[in-house]
Design an enzyme around this catalytic site. Sequence first.
Site, PDB file in Angstrom:
ATOM      1  N   CYS A  45      39.143  49.713  26.401  1.00 50.57           N
ATOM      2  CA  CYS A  45      39.271  48.311  26.804  1.00 50.57           C
ATOM      3  C   CYS A  45      40.107  48.151  28.067  1.00 50.57           C
ATOM      4  O   CYS A  45      39.703  47.496  29.010  1.00 50.57           O
ATOM      5  CB  CYS A  45      39.880  47.511  25.648  1.00 50.57           C
ATOM      6  SG  CYS A  45      40.237  45.817  26.091  1.00 50.57           S
ATOM      7  N   GLU A  75      26.164  42.572  31.818  1.00 47.80           N
ATOM      8  CA  GLU A  75      27.416  42.262  32.509  1.00 47.80           C
ATOM      9  C   GLU A  75      27.442  42.930  33.885  1.00 47.80           C
ATOM     10  O   GLU A  75      27.765  42.285  34.899  1.00 47.80           O
ATOM     11  CB  GLU A  75      28.618  42.735  31.676  1.00 47.80           C
ATOM     12  CG  GLU A  75      28.797  41.895  30.428  1.00 47.80           C
ATOM     13  CD  GLU A  75      29.972  42.305  29.547  1.00 47.80           C
ATOM     14  OE1 GLU A  75      30.363  41.494  28.698  1.00 47.80           O
ATOM     15  OE2 GLU A  75      30.501  43.424  29.700  1.00 47.80           O
ATOM     16  N   TYR A  89      25.155  44.429  26.075  1.00 49.90           N
ATOM     17  CA  TYR A  89      26.338  43.820  26.688  1.00 49.90           C
ATOM     18  C   TYR A  89      26.610  44.402  28.089  1.00 49.90           C
ATOM     19  O   TYR A  89      26.751  43.685  29.074  1.00 49.90           O
ATOM     20  CB  TYR A  89      27.574  44.144  25.850  1.00 49.90           C
ATOM     21  CG  TYR A  89      27.784  43.329  24.602  1.00 49.90           C
ATOM     22  CD1 TYR A  89      27.025  43.547  23.463  1.00 49.90           C
ATOM     23  CD2 TYR A  89      28.795  42.378  24.554  1.00 49.90           C
ATOM     24  CE1 TYR A  89      27.254  42.834  22.302  1.00 49.90           C
ATOM     25  CE2 TYR A  89      29.037  41.654  23.387  1.00 49.90           C
ATOM     26  CZ  TYR A  89      28.265  41.895  22.267  1.00 49.90           C
ATOM     27  OH  TYR A  89      28.503  41.192  21.137  1.00 49.90           O
ATOM     28  N   THR A 145      37.268  44.854  20.819  1.00 50.80           N
ATOM     29  CA  THR A 145      38.715  45.090  20.864  1.00 50.80           C
ATOM     30  C   THR A 145      39.504  44.242  19.860  1.00 50.80           C
ATOM     31  O   THR A 145      40.344  44.772  19.132  1.00 50.80           O
ATOM     32  CB  THR A 145      39.231  44.840  22.294  1.00 50.80           C
ATOM     33  OG1 THR A 145      38.629  45.820  23.124  1.00 50.80           O
ATOM     34  CG2 THR A 145      40.738  44.945  22.388  1.00 50.80           C
ATOM     35  N   GLU A 204      32.477  18.989  25.619  1.00 52.17           N
ATOM     36  CA  GLU A 204      32.367  17.763  24.814  1.00 52.17           C
ATOM     37  C   GLU A 204      30.982  17.620  24.189  1.00 52.17           C
ATOM     38  O   GLU A 204      30.798  16.924  23.194  1.00 52.17           O
ATOM     39  CB  GLU A 204      32.712  16.519  25.642  1.00 52.17           C
ATOM     40  CG  GLU A 204      31.712  16.188  26.717  1.00 52.17           C
ATOM     41  CD  GLU A 204      32.069  14.913  27.497  1.00 52.17           C
ATOM     42  OE1 GLU A 204      32.436  13.913  26.879  1.00 52.17           O
ATOM     43  OE2 GLU A 204      31.977  14.944  28.741  1.00 52.17           O
ATOM     44  N   LYS A 209      36.407  45.290  33.648  1.00 51.15           N
ATOM     45  CA  LYS A 209      35.111  44.597  33.749  1.00 51.15           C
ATOM     46  C   LYS A 209      35.291  43.122  34.097  1.00 51.15           C
ATOM     47  O   LYS A 209      34.659  42.578  34.989  1.00 51.15           O
ATOM     48  CB  LYS A 209      34.359  44.774  32.414  1.00 51.15           C
ATOM     49  CG  LYS A 209      33.030  44.098  32.259  1.00 51.15           C
ATOM     50  CD  LYS A 209      33.070  42.678  31.775  1.00 51.15           C
ATOM     51  CE  LYS A 209      33.842  42.410  30.510  1.00 51.15           C
ATOM     52  NZ  LYS A 209      33.230  42.897  29.285  1.00 51.15           N
ATOM     53  N   CYS A 228      36.748  46.215  28.800  1.00 54.07           N
ATOM     54  CA  CYS A 228      36.935  44.753  28.890  1.00 54.07           C
ATOM     55  C   CYS A 228      37.763  44.301  30.089  1.00 54.07           C
ATOM     56  O   CYS A 228      37.360  43.379  30.809  1.00 54.07           O
ATOM     57  CB  CYS A 228      37.651  44.238  27.650  1.00 54.07           C
ATOM     58  SG  CYS A 228      37.344  45.143  26.147  1.00 54.07           S
ATOM     59  N   ALA A 255      31.758  37.384  23.117  1.00 53.50           N
ATOM     60  CA  ALA A 255      31.242  36.854  24.381  1.00 53.50           C
ATOM     61  C   ALA A 255      30.616  37.978  25.170  1.00 53.50           C
ATOM     62  O   ALA A 255      31.020  39.130  25.065  1.00 53.50           O
ATOM     63  CB  ALA A 255      32.373  36.226  25.188  1.00 53.50           C
ATOM     64  N   HIS A 264      36.476  14.302  28.280  1.00 53.60           N
ATOM     65  CA  HIS A 264      35.487  13.919  29.278  1.00 53.60           C
ATOM     66  C   HIS A 264      36.051  14.011  30.687  1.00 53.60           C
ATOM     67  O   HIS A 264      37.205  13.649  30.886  1.00 53.60           O
ATOM     68  CB  HIS A 264      35.042  12.474  28.996  1.00 53.60           C
ATOM     69  CG  HIS A 264      33.905  12.041  29.839  1.00 53.60           C
ATOM     70  ND1 HIS A 264      32.625  12.544  29.692  1.00 53.60           N
ATOM     71  CD2 HIS A 264      33.852  11.161  30.876  1.00 53.60           C
ATOM     72  CE1 HIS A 264      31.841  11.981  30.592  1.00 53.60           C
ATOM     73  NE2 HIS A 264      32.552  11.141  31.319  1.00 53.60           N
TER      74      HIS A 264
HETATM   75  P1  NDP Z   1      24.332  47.910  23.287  1.00 53.31           P
HETATM   76  O1  NDP Z   1      24.102  48.547  21.976  1.00 53.31           O
HETATM   77  O2  NDP Z   1      24.786  46.502  23.351  1.00 53.31           O
HETATM   78  O3  NDP Z   1      23.001  48.011  24.154  1.00 53.31           O
HETATM   79  C1  NDP Z   1      22.348  49.235  24.348  1.00 53.31           C
HETATM   80  C2  NDP Z   1      21.139  49.006  25.216  1.00 53.31           C
HETATM   81  O4  NDP Z   1      20.528  50.271  25.494  1.00 53.31           O
HETATM   82  C3  NDP Z   1      20.085  48.150  24.540  1.00 53.31           C
HETATM   83  O5  NDP Z   1      19.440  47.353  25.489  1.00 53.31           O
HETATM   84  C4  NDP Z   1      19.140  49.223  23.972  1.00 53.31           C
HETATM   85  O6  NDP Z   1      17.832  48.769  23.828  1.00 53.31           O
HETATM   86  C5  NDP Z   1      19.177  50.250  25.085  1.00 53.31           C
HETATM   87  N1  NDP Z   1      18.783  51.574  24.634  1.00 53.31           N
HETATM   88  C6  NDP Z   1      19.383  52.333  23.675  1.00 53.31           C
HETATM   89  N2  NDP Z   1      18.712  53.494  23.537  1.00 53.31           N
HETATM   90  C7  NDP Z   1      17.694  53.466  24.415  1.00 53.31           C
HETATM   91  C8  NDP Z   1      16.632  54.374  24.728  1.00 53.31           C
HETATM   92  N3  NDP Z   1      16.512  55.554  24.096  1.00 53.31           N
HETATM   93  N4  NDP Z   1      15.750  54.022  25.691  1.00 53.31           N
HETATM   94  C9  NDP Z   1      15.875  52.832  26.311  1.00 53.31           C
HETATM   95  N5  NDP Z   1      16.837  51.931  26.072  1.00 53.31           N
HETATM   96  C10 NDP Z   1      17.735  52.257  25.123  1.00 53.31           C
HETATM   97  O7  NDP Z   1      25.294  48.895  24.038  1.00 53.31           O
HETATM   98  P2  NDP Z   1      26.217  48.737  25.319  1.00 53.31           P
HETATM   99  O8  NDP Z   1      26.274  50.118  25.864  1.00 53.31           O
HETATM  100  O9  NDP Z   1      25.775  47.637  26.204  1.00 53.31           O
HETATM  101  O10 NDP Z   1      27.605  48.334  24.687  1.00 53.31           O
HETATM  102  C11 NDP Z   1      28.147  49.050  23.573  1.00 53.31           C
HETATM  103  C12 NDP Z   1      28.957  48.145  22.696  1.00 53.31           C
HETATM  104  O11 NDP Z   1      30.194  47.884  23.300  1.00 53.31           O
HETATM  105  C13 NDP Z   1      28.357  46.759  22.438  1.00 53.31           C
HETATM  106  O12 NDP Z   1      27.420  46.754  21.405  1.00 53.31           O
HETATM  107  C14 NDP Z   1      29.578  45.954  22.105  1.00 53.31           C
HETATM  108  O13 NDP Z   1      29.894  46.132  20.750  1.00 53.31           O
HETATM  109  C15 NDP Z   1      30.634  46.588  22.980  1.00 53.31           C
HETATM  110  N6  NDP Z   1      30.829  45.800  24.210  1.00 53.31           N
HETATM  111  C16 NDP Z   1      31.302  44.536  24.112  1.00 53.31           C
HETATM  112  C17 NDP Z   1      31.494  43.761  25.239  1.00 53.31           C
HETATM  113  C18 NDP Z   1      31.975  42.371  25.095  1.00 53.31           C
HETATM  114  O14 NDP Z   1      32.516  42.023  24.051  1.00 53.31           O
HETATM  115  N7  NDP Z   1      31.830  41.520  26.108  1.00 53.31           N
HETATM  116  C19 NDP Z   1      31.222  44.283  26.556  1.00 53.31           C
HETATM  117  C20 NDP Z   1      30.707  45.615  26.555  1.00 53.31           C
HETATM  118  C21 NDP Z   1      30.525  46.338  25.418  1.00 53.31           C
HETATM  119  P3  NDP Z   1      17.367  48.035  22.453  1.00 53.31           P
HETATM  120  O15 NDP Z   1      17.925  46.663  22.486  1.00 53.31           O
HETATM  121  O16 NDP Z   1      15.895  48.101  22.531  1.00 53.31           O
HETATM  122  O17 NDP Z   1      17.911  48.874  21.328  1.00 53.31           O
END
Ligand code: NDP
Length: 455
Positions: free
Chosen positions: A40, A178, A174, A307, A436, A48, A45, A337, A431
């Site tokens: 994080c 982002e 995510y 986190t 709101e 980012k 986080c 978020a 407002h």
């Molecule tokens: P996510 O699990 O959110 O997304 C993974 C992405 O990769 C999805 O679009 C998935 O597709 C794709 N994917 C996975 N395997 C393959 C594959 N073999 N071929 C093609 N596409 C694939 O993971 P992130 O890496 O974005 O983030 C990890 C975690 O970290 C999040 O789930 C969240 O919990 C946390 N996080 C939170 C944030 C926040 O709170 N703002 C910010 C960043 C991370 P599909 O949807 O089809 O499975």
Amino acid sequence: MDFDLFVIGGGSAGVRCARISAGHGARVGIAEDRFWGGTCVNVGCVPKKLLVQAGEYGAWADDAAGFGWKIKKGPHNWRKLIKAKDKEIARLNGIYRRLLEGAHAQIFDARAVFLDPHTLDVGGQRITAERIVIATGGHPERVQIPGAELGIISDDAFFLPRMPERVAIIGSGYIAVEFAGIFQALGAQVDLIYRQPLPLRGFYQDLREGLAEALGQQGIAQHPGCRPLKLEADGDRRVLTFGENQKLRADLVFFATGRRPATEKLGLDNAGVTLNDKGAVVVDANLRTSAPHIYAMGDVTDRINLTPVATAEGHALADSLFGRHPRSISLQNVPSAVFSTPPIATVGLTEEQAAARGPVDVYVSKFTPMRHTLSGRTRRTMMKLVVDQRTQRVLGVHMLGEDAPEIMQGLAVAVVMGATKADFDRTIGIHPTAAEEFVTLRTRTRVSGVAQAAE
Ligand code: NDP
């Protein structure tokens, strides 16, 4: 035993657990072999959000003309931004260390590996502990295609020497959405390649459609329904083959394709700790692993990888073990978020999840935010309330639009407390704000879940 508690991993969960346990009087050791503060603070986080904010300044400079300002926007200096970010992160690293020192936890800048259920090798030192916490987090994972090593992962994105001109991002979770917003706002041309029809699987449909539209309006090229096939080098550039053999030439290919729990090379076999099929540590509601004196928390358990969940778990375990205040945290109604452009925030159930349980009243509002009536930027805000028809309790609140994360935190309190639609209605709005709208949604948009309930 050398310690009452030994924590493996100095991220959000581990540091909080070590610090609070030591504060309760336990003899605590904590080991971290990479960076204090974990993902994080160092490669997640915090940096980012700073990059997202850098992008926002650029957009505001563009939008200011509609308000009468004449601003000449120069080029963005990526190196300057990264240097400033690194300085801030170094400051936070220091704070994390000082918090631990202040609580009198013993710090080990080393890797800890289980030798047996109560013994660890910590950087060559043999250490025994009554209880042990695994809080090692996770790592970004590339898709296993030929040439995958030529692409970067999110850890690398924070240290790029220069801003690439063209970036191909694989995935639409995510991290993918982002960083698509960040790179586009800071001047790159971005292609988003994902295998679903819409980005952000798991979020509600209208919101995914709204985000896809917003990404398009920013100039981010989307390639839905496409899988990556191979990656090749062409000098410094990269050639990505994806979908039906389409080729895309980019300066940078970024795998934002999920994260893997960090359970390798910890000697967990020596400790009798069971993993699930994804390599995550299996825990019960009290964070206990298959070995009764070993606990795990945060991303290494791969439940809700956020986190604030990790820190809350760390605190709860410390209070339970050493504070004479046994408690566990609820994983229901955890707000979250996505810092996409614009951001998304949500708490509670999606319409689809709620409708599967019974009839729900759904209230939706879509509008152009006030700022953009003058800025001229095409941008829509979307808000949604999902209300249980029988009890009138608000089960889900969702928003796509500027300030959504800031707005959602307060609404999450209401949802956690069990607020009803009538409670929202009797709350006076502030407002003029976008927020709101959540207390003035009078007309029901639709009813969902009646068919499911009749089945
Ligand atoms: P996510 O699990 O959110 O997304 C993974 C992405 O990769 C999805 O679009 C998935 O597709 C794709 N994917 C996975 N395997 C393959 C594959 N073999 N071929 C093609 N596409 C694939 O993971 P992130 O890496 O974005 O983030 C990890 C975690 O970290 C999040 O789930 C969240 O919990 C946390 N996080 C939170 C944030 C926040 O709170 N703002 C910010 C960043 C991370 P599909 O949807 O089809 O499975």
